[in-house]
Design an enzyme around this catalytic site. Structure first.
Site, PDB file in Angstrom:
ATOM      1  N   CYS A   5       0.859  -1.176   0.000  1.00  0.00           N
ATOM      2  CA  CYS A   5       0.000   0.000   0.000  1.00  0.00           C
ATOM      3  C   CYS A   5       0.904   1.239   0.000  1.00  0.00           C
ATOM      4  CB  CYS A   5      -0.864  -0.047   1.262  1.00  0.00           C
ATOM      5  SG  CYS A   5      -1.751   1.470   1.573  1.00  0.00           S
ATOM      6  N   GLU A  48       6.539  -0.431 -12.753  1.00  0.00           N
ATOM      7  CA  GLU A  48       5.164  -0.226 -13.209  1.00  0.00           C
ATOM      8  C   GLU A  48       4.199   0.115 -12.064  1.00  0.00           C
ATOM      9  OE1 GLU A  48       3.927  -3.554 -15.663  1.00  0.00           O
ATOM     10  OE2 GLU A  48       4.846  -2.634 -17.413  1.00  0.00           O
ATOM     11  N   GLU A  67      10.749  -1.929 -21.836  1.00  0.00           N
ATOM     12  CA  GLU A  67      10.298  -3.296 -22.108  1.00  0.00           C
ATOM     13  C   GLU A  67       9.569  -3.279 -23.440  1.00  0.00           C
ATOM     14  OE1 GLU A  67       7.937  -5.046 -18.974  1.00  0.00           O
ATOM     15  OE2 GLU A  67       9.214  -4.196 -17.414  1.00  0.00           O
ATOM     16  N   TRP A  85       0.164 -12.814 -20.755  1.00  0.00           N
ATOM     17  CA  TRP A  85      -0.838 -12.259 -19.839  1.00  0.00           C
ATOM     18  C   TRP A  85      -2.107 -11.738 -20.497  1.00  0.00           C
ATOM     19  CZ3 TRP A  85      -1.108  -7.415 -21.738  1.00  0.00           C
ATOM     20  CH2 TRP A  85       0.043  -6.844 -22.268  1.00  0.00           C
ATOM     21  N   GLU A  88       5.619 -16.412 -15.480  1.00  0.00           N
ATOM     22  CA  GLU A  88       5.835 -15.925 -16.855  1.00  0.00           C
ATOM     23  C   GLU A  88       6.545 -16.933 -17.751  1.00  0.00           C
ATOM     24  OE1 GLU A  88       7.558 -12.011 -16.389  1.00  0.00           O
ATOM     25  OE2 GLU A  88       5.602 -11.148 -15.881  1.00  0.00           O
ATOM     26  N   GLN A  89       6.400 -18.227 -17.445  1.00  0.00           N
ATOM     27  CA  GLN A  89       7.119 -19.245 -18.229  1.00  0.00           C
ATOM     28  C   GLN A  89       6.669 -19.297 -19.688  1.00  0.00           C
ATOM     29  OE1 GLN A  89       5.670 -23.444 -17.084  1.00  0.00           O
ATOM     30  NE2 GLN A  89       5.588 -22.297 -15.180  1.00  0.00           N
ATOM     31  N   MET A  90       5.468 -18.786 -20.001  1.00  0.00           N
ATOM     32  CA  MET A  90       5.003 -18.801 -21.394  1.00  0.00           C
ATOM     33  C   MET A  90       5.326 -17.497 -22.132  1.00  0.00           C
ATOM     34  SD  MET A  90       3.900 -21.764 -21.834  1.00  0.00           S
ATOM     35  CE  MET A  90       3.030 -21.692 -23.399  1.00  0.00           C
ATOM     36  N   HIS A  91       6.060 -16.618 -21.478  1.00  0.00           N
ATOM     37  CA  HIS A  91       6.429 -15.329 -22.086  1.00  0.00           C
ATOM     38  C   HIS A  91       7.730 -15.507 -22.853  1.00  0.00           C
ATOM     39  CE1 HIS A  91       7.432 -11.099 -22.463  1.00  0.00           C
ATOM     40  NE2 HIS A  91       6.354 -10.739 -21.808  1.00  0.00           N
TER      41      HIS A  91
HETATM   42  C1  GAL Z   1       5.444  -5.955 -17.511  1.00  0.00           C
HETATM   43  C2  GAL Z   1       6.293  -6.055 -16.255  1.00  0.00           C
HETATM   44  C3  GAL Z   1       7.372  -7.099 -16.383  1.00  0.00           C
HETATM   45  C4  GAL Z   1       6.814  -8.362 -16.964  1.00  0.00           C
HETATM   46  C5  GAL Z   1       6.189  -8.063 -18.289  1.00  0.00           C
HETATM   47  C6  GAL Z   1       5.657  -9.273 -19.013  1.00  0.00           C
HETATM   48  O1  GAL Z   1       4.204  -5.414 -17.237  1.00  0.00           O
HETATM   49  O2  GAL Z   1       6.894  -4.815 -15.961  1.00  0.00           O
HETATM   50  O3  GAL Z   1       7.929  -7.347 -15.115  1.00  0.00           O
HETATM   51  O4  GAL Z   1       5.885  -8.897 -16.086  1.00  0.00           O
HETATM   52  O5  GAL Z   1       5.121  -7.173 -18.086  1.00  0.00           O
HETATM   53  O6  GAL Z   1       5.128  -8.916 -20.259  1.00  0.00           O
END
Ligand code: GAL
Length: 651
Positions: free
Chosen positions: A108, A143, A314, A322, A362-365
């Site tokens: 928070c 973020e 990024e 996601w 995030e293994q599928m990223h």
């Molecule tokens: C962003 C985040 C990263 C990672 C990424 C995956 O929103 O800053 O840490 O999670 O998404 O796409």
């Protein structure tokens, strides 16, 4: 020239891979690496037990390979031991549910204890690494607001909000008057009675919600400032940045950015398209390319937020994990998005992430490498991008200045006011600004997106697209500039405290154009209204105007359409995309701005002596063939780009 980079998590990989990774990064043409932003549990596995050696070794390896480092403060992920010690750090959602440990961003902003803990860890890390020779910048946290984490309804937040209200309104009667609390007997007797806006039977008072939004936004800024003050002290000379998000307006980014040197942002063109309410037709059209105006809109927005300095920290390299669906980008898009970032003056563009991680959320990223370290498909496109950049570099002066004759004024509080009381479910304030932006971009024109405080003198055409509440300073800047000013629907429709202005909308803008909005209507998707002679189509939102000014034309039912008074124009409805383009094009031409017709998927960006063209569409696009192309040619296939010299003839 823009640098290329990547997000890298040395703590995820055996130490004996670091050297090889760093060498591979260099070989790909990368020179910037972001590390560390989630590593608290490895930097301090238990209270006071600081483990900095591994990060020193990792930075040394990167430095040995001439890679420059952006180090993140790890405050987006308070570790388990800290949460167990101080559970009150956790944020609380609007239903009173504590947001638990087990992912990230579970704090928070109003927790005093958490702020002290952040000061402690940031001070330790900054004093430890602040002068490492590889370091060029710090990223604060990660973020702000991701996963709906700006607002927290905790006890700490309640306490801080009351304090904030006391500072703003001074006495409770002033607050009651400002919010109109006489309505429904909502009056308070003291600031201690003011609760957070949640849990009510039906709609909450919009003024109360707006105050809470302002408070929450201020909390982000002061939380960020706590870190920047420390970083500046221990790491003088390093740039400070934060990574903002796409399609995200939950706090006023300009306020936070005042304490930073650069605005960076995280660009996931395909993920945004599927997740963020783009209509189905657009999703079908752009699902492998992203919307042709989405990336550049954010580049232009964040360049403004960063006072001219913008990075993409990024960038999507392939399918993400996601969004509701996670398609692969069309071949060529990784390169195209890179060239587009360059053309919009990004100083750095960095992919997320180096290598696909075989475990956890995030293994599928995808990454630039697959989990087995073989190169994924983005790598080849990056090699091509590097070659393109070498060619481009030969044709540009060292300090290319951004040139743009058009500005859109972007107001975060205006965006939020429309969200608080949309008065029509299909009025999505950010999509509306994007539509305006897209209409201008389809005329082949560069756009700057600026704050309400910006100097507007340099522009020929200025648009107010979400300025719901108007300050006198904005009126003064609009007076001062010679630009043609287009005032969009809903502008000036509320006072600062969320009521209808005494003189009716557009309130203070009546100083510039004498008209009053006497009625507004929002329209369901099936309703489409035609204006007279030019036959433009309005949808979603319309306003009835009373004025001595003769409207540009009338709707079929007699309501006027579009008003002008000297260089001030008022658009009193939302126009459908094609109509909006026709309308805006007219106004640009009237303002003396040269336009170039870009069809559906074609976009151009002007960069110093060069024009970049990008083809998001499925068909081959055709450009002028009387130019000298330094990249590509006058015929651009889908997912491809071309660059030509503005004042040139083919050799
Ligand atoms: C962003 C985040 C990263 C990672 C990424 C995956 O929103 O800053 O840490 O999670 O998404 O796409």
């Amino acid at each position: 020239m823009m640098k290329l980079g990547v997000c890298y998590y040395p703590e995820h990989w055996p130490e004996d891979t670091w050297e090889k990774d760093a060498a591979h990064m260099r070989e790909l043409g990368l020179s910037v690496v972001r590390v560390g932003e989630f590593a608290w549990s490895r930097l301090e596995p238990s209270r006071g037990n600081f483990q900095f050696d591994w990060l020193h070794r990792a930075l040394d390896v990167l430095h040995a390979h001439k890679l420059q480092v952006v180090l993140g403060t790890p405050t987006a992920t308070p570790p388990k031991w800290l949460i167990d010690e101080h559970p009150s750090i956790l944020a609380v959602d609007e239903h009173g549910q504590t947001r638990g440990f087990g992912s990230r961003r579970h704090y928070c902003f109003s927790s005093k204890i958490y702020r002290e803990e952040c000061s402690r860890i940031v001070t330790r890390i900054a004093s430890e690494f602040g002068s490492h020779p590889s370091l060029i910048a710090w990223q604060t946290d990660n973020e702000y607001g991701c996963h709906s984490t700006i607002a927290s309804y905790s006890e700490d937040a309640t306490h801080q909000f009351r304090h904030w209200c006391r500072q703003r309104y001074d006495n409770i009667d002033a607050l009651n008057t400002a919010w109109g609390n006489v309505f429904w007997s909502m009056e308070y007797r003291s600031f201690d009675e003011v609760d957070l806006p949640c849990g009510a039977v039906t709609e909450l008072n919009p003024a109360h919600r707006l105050a809470f939004w302002r408070f929450s936004s201020d909390q982000v800024a002061s939380f960020n400032r706590l870190q920047t003050d420390i970083l500046r002290q221990y790491s003088p000379g390093c740039d400070l940045l934060h990574n903002y998000m796409g399609n995200f307006t939950e706090f006023d980014h300009y306020t936070t950015a005042a304490d930073l040197d650069i605005a960076t942002w995280d660009n996931y063109p395909l993920g945004f398209l599927d997740r963020d309410g783009t209509d189905l037709q657009d999703q079908q059209k752009w699902f492998r390319t992203g919307h042709p105006d989405s990336s550049t809109f954010h580049h232009d927005l964040y360049r403004g937020v960063g006072r001219g300095r913008m990075w993409i920290i990024e960038q999507q390299p392939g399918p993400v994990n996601w969004a509701p669906h996670n398609p692969a980008p069309l071949d060529g898009m990784v390169r195209l998005w890179g060239l587009e970032a360059l053309a919009h003056h990004a100083e750095v563009m960095s992919w997320f992430r180096w290598r696909q991680l075989p475990y956890a959320q995030e293994q599928m990223h995808t990454g630039l490498l697959r989990a087995d370290s073989s190169e994924d498909t983005a790598a080849d496109e990056i090699r091509q991008l590097v070659k393109d950049m070498e060619v481009i570099q030969q044709h540009i002066p060292t300090n290319v200045q951004r040139e743009s004759s058009v500005a859109i004024v972007f107001d975060y509080s205006g965006d939020h006011m429309c969200r608080i009381q949309p008065q029509g479910n299909n009025f999505e304030p950010l999509q509306w600004v994007l539509a305006v932006y897209g209409a201008i971009r389809q005329c082949g024109v560069n756009v700057d997106i600026v704050s309400t405080q910006a100097d507007l003198n340099a522009y020929q055409f200025v648009v107010l697209a979400n300025s719901v509440s108007i300050s006198q300073s904005l009126i003064n800047s609009l007076h001062k500039t010679d630009a043609t000013v287009l005032i969009g629907p809903r502008s000036g429709s509320k006072s600062e405290e969320f009521s209808i202005p005494d003189a009716l909308p557009p309130g203070p803008l009546q100083q510039l154009i004498p008209l009053r909005v006497v009625r507004t209507e929002s329209l369901p998707d099936f309703a489409e209204l035609q204006t007279g002679t030019r036959s433009l189509s309005a949808h979603r939102w319309r306003e009835q105007i009373e004025s001595d000014i003769t409207p540009q034309s009338t709707f079929d039912d007699g309501w006027g359409f579009s008003y002008a008074h000297g260089r001030f124009h008022y658009l009193n409805c939302c126009l459908k995309p094609d109509s909006l383009k026709t309308y805006i094009k007219d106004k640009l031409i009237t303002s003396g701005i040269g336009v170039m017709n870009c069809d559906d998927g074609l976009r151009v960006s002007h960069y110093g002596p060069l024009t970049f063209a990008f083809n998001y569409g499925p068909e081959t696009a055709t450009l002028p063939d009387d130019k000298k192309y330094i990249i590509g040619s006058a015929s651009i296939s889908a997912g491809n780009a071309a660059v030509f010299l503005n004042d040139s003839r083919p050799s």
